[in-house]
Design an enzyme around this catalytic site. Sequence first.
Site, PDB file in Angstrom:
ATOM      1  N   SER A 123     -43.595  61.924 113.581  1.00 20.70           N
ATOM      2  CA  SER A 123     -41.775  61.740 113.294  1.00 20.70           C
ATOM      3  C   SER A 123     -41.322  62.007 114.631  1.00 20.70           C
ATOM      4  O   SER A 123     -40.397  60.853 115.028  1.00 20.70           O
ATOM      5  CB  SER A 123     -41.717  62.163 112.284  1.00 20.70           C
ATOM      6  N   LEU A 124     -41.606  63.290 115.509  1.00 24.93           N
ATOM      7  CA  LEU A 124     -40.375  63.439 116.020  1.00 24.93           C
ATOM      8  C   LEU A 124     -41.135  63.636 116.838  1.00 24.93           C
ATOM      9  O   LEU A 124     -40.438  63.591 118.024  1.00 24.93           O
ATOM     10  CB  LEU A 124     -39.991  64.763 116.021  1.00 24.93           C
ATOM     11  N   GLY A 125     -42.177  63.569 117.424  1.00 25.15           N
ATOM     12  CA  GLY A 125     -42.536  63.339 119.294  1.00 25.15           C
ATOM     13  C   GLY A 125     -43.940  62.839 119.161  1.00 25.15           C
ATOM     14  O   GLY A 125     -44.704  62.476 118.925  1.00 25.15           O
TER      15      GLY A 125
ATOM     16  N   ASP B 162     -44.186  72.477 106.149  1.00 26.30           N
ATOM     17  CA  ASP B 162     -44.273  71.074 106.260  1.00 26.30           C
ATOM     18  C   ASP B 162     -45.790  71.468 105.793  1.00 26.30           C
ATOM     19  O   ASP B 162     -46.371  70.529 107.493  1.00 26.30           O
ATOM     20  CB  ASP B 162     -43.862  70.732 107.513  1.00 26.30           C
TER      21      ASP B 162
ATOM     22  N   LYS C 244     -46.502  68.814 124.135  1.00 27.35           N
ATOM     23  CA  LYS C 244     -45.380  67.822 123.128  1.00 27.35           C
ATOM     24  C   LYS C 244     -44.477  67.657 123.858  1.00 27.35           C
ATOM     25  O   LYS C 244     -43.662  68.164 124.009  1.00 27.35           O
ATOM     26  CB  LYS C 244     -45.243  68.721 121.983  1.00 27.35           C
TER      27      LYS C 244
ATOM     28  N   VAL D  79     -47.972  63.668 122.058  1.00 22.85           N
ATOM     29  CA  VAL D  79     -48.744  64.687 121.849  1.00 22.85           C
ATOM     30  C   VAL D  79     -50.014  64.110 123.077  1.00 22.85           C
ATOM     31  O   VAL D  79     -50.815  62.994 122.657  1.00 22.85           O
ATOM     32  CB  VAL D  79     -49.508  65.468 120.948  1.00 22.85           C
TER      33      VAL D  79
END
Length: 579
Positions: free
Chosen positions: A142-144, A295, A160, A146
């Site tokens: 969702s945010l990045g 999470d 990341k 790899v």
Amino acid sequence: MANRPTAEFRRYDAAQIARFFRFQPWRPAWRAIKILVVFLSFILGLQIDSVMGRETGSQQARAEQIRKILTDLGPTFIKVGQALSTRPDLIPPDFLGELIKLQDQLPPFSNATAFAIIERDTDRAIDEIFAEISPNPIAAASLGQVYQAKLYSGEEVAVKVQRPNLKPVMMLDLYLMRWFAKQLGWLLPLNLGHDLTLIVDEFGIKLFEETDYENEGRNAERFEANFKDDPNVKVPKIYWDYCSRQVLVLEWIHGVKLTDTEAVKARGLDQDAIIQIGVTAGLRQLLEHGLFHADPHPGNLFALEADPASRTGISGRMAYIDFGMMDQLEEPMKETLVDAVVHLINKDYEELAQDFVNLGFLTKDTDIRPIIPALESVFDEVMGQSVGDFNFKVVTDKFSELMFDYPFRVPAKFALIIRSVVTQEGLALSLNPDFKIVEIAYPYVARRLLSGDSENLRRRLLEVLFKGGKFQWHRLENMIKIAQADGDFDVLPTAQLGMQFLMSEDGAYLRRLIVLSLTEDNRLHTEEVARLWALVKNDVKPDKIAGAAWNALLQFSTASAAGLIPAAISTLTRNQPGG
């Protein structure tokens, strides 16, 4: 303020975000319209399927549609989908399969953009940092995304890289969510006991923290320090020379997803043991360390082979790889959580109601007397005939019902705790449908109480074992049985700690209670002692007894020993008829 770039909002601040959009009202308006249109089209599609009688045939297509909707709407909604993907008891299988893809199978952004971010933040060319790097991302979340790489020193690493332009969309969504919570939250069938905006703010704080990869790296190191004594939990090393707020370089984990049951079996790993490691680690985070992973979805948890240097006898370890969403419990709250578990074990519902006050689920001026029977009804029902019948999801459902009739509320911090526990239980249920979280939680708590060497843990153990000044023999038996369900429990170190405490000055009151208990009702309680001996005799070997006794005596002074004899005689004399 009107031209202030959103990148400068390093921390979540609801008031600043509101001021920012006050000068640009068209942006939240257009965003709200887009969100409403896509969800209304999805709901309309479901209604058409129902009218046409084709719900079953179109379910897969609708599942793909909702995944695409959440993906298109961005990180805030993807996070919602990730949370739902861990609840096989709530989500139909077709939808669950699609939502699971939100964990690390999202569309990547361009490699050119990602590499440019790395070079900008490190002020070095890619080939100056890495001897090798994968040409495309291994996973996109969702945010990045790899990449797999190798440093010139030979270490394999995960690189990341954060998605560009995250903040504008996140700020819009959080602004709209907060507006909805403030203006329309009262329409929801909830009794939170406080403004719903507090929960939105807690979520916003954590979402902003996740966009700071330096903060994530610090969280990882704190988490690793907490588990340094546990060879079953693996935390990747951070390579700080190459990190920034948008780039994180960490040790590559050669593991498989917990949900990939075939790969877990192919590696010869014990799936149930891995589940137990995960649940126990979660309990330690909440009840011991305070710092907890908020999470723990399957994309963040991996199974791998046991550390060759360890001798735990467990065929596997669990690795955490994402530390963006973390939270901290203060010591009083940790202690109250332990209290709540103790009172639940004992079915002391009056004390449990007071724990809910102390934790913030009830206000301090709440009359808890009418709530006690309701708690008794709920927990007696969900616990069934044994602790193994307990299910955390059932408890949350029952509490949802209670919140309509009693002034329970959900403290903002507990929204993350509940999410974390429910997520772990949901993950375990997806691996083992017969899994019961309390079958692991109770042995852990029992073992922790029996073997704890702190004053607070000793006090809680006394609360369990004594009621109304009388020793509860059955409770000690139950706790030993429960603790023995955990293969790591050893009765002798526990006995040694008990002996040391009994012989100390602080143990004087307990010595008197034990002597009174052994001679209670003018009889020696040999039957109870015999039952306890039957429980532990297989764990007790002569050489171990000698070692435990010797270690206990080493901690005990001659003067203290001399004081024990008259104290015991005095207690026995007072307990005799006419004494």
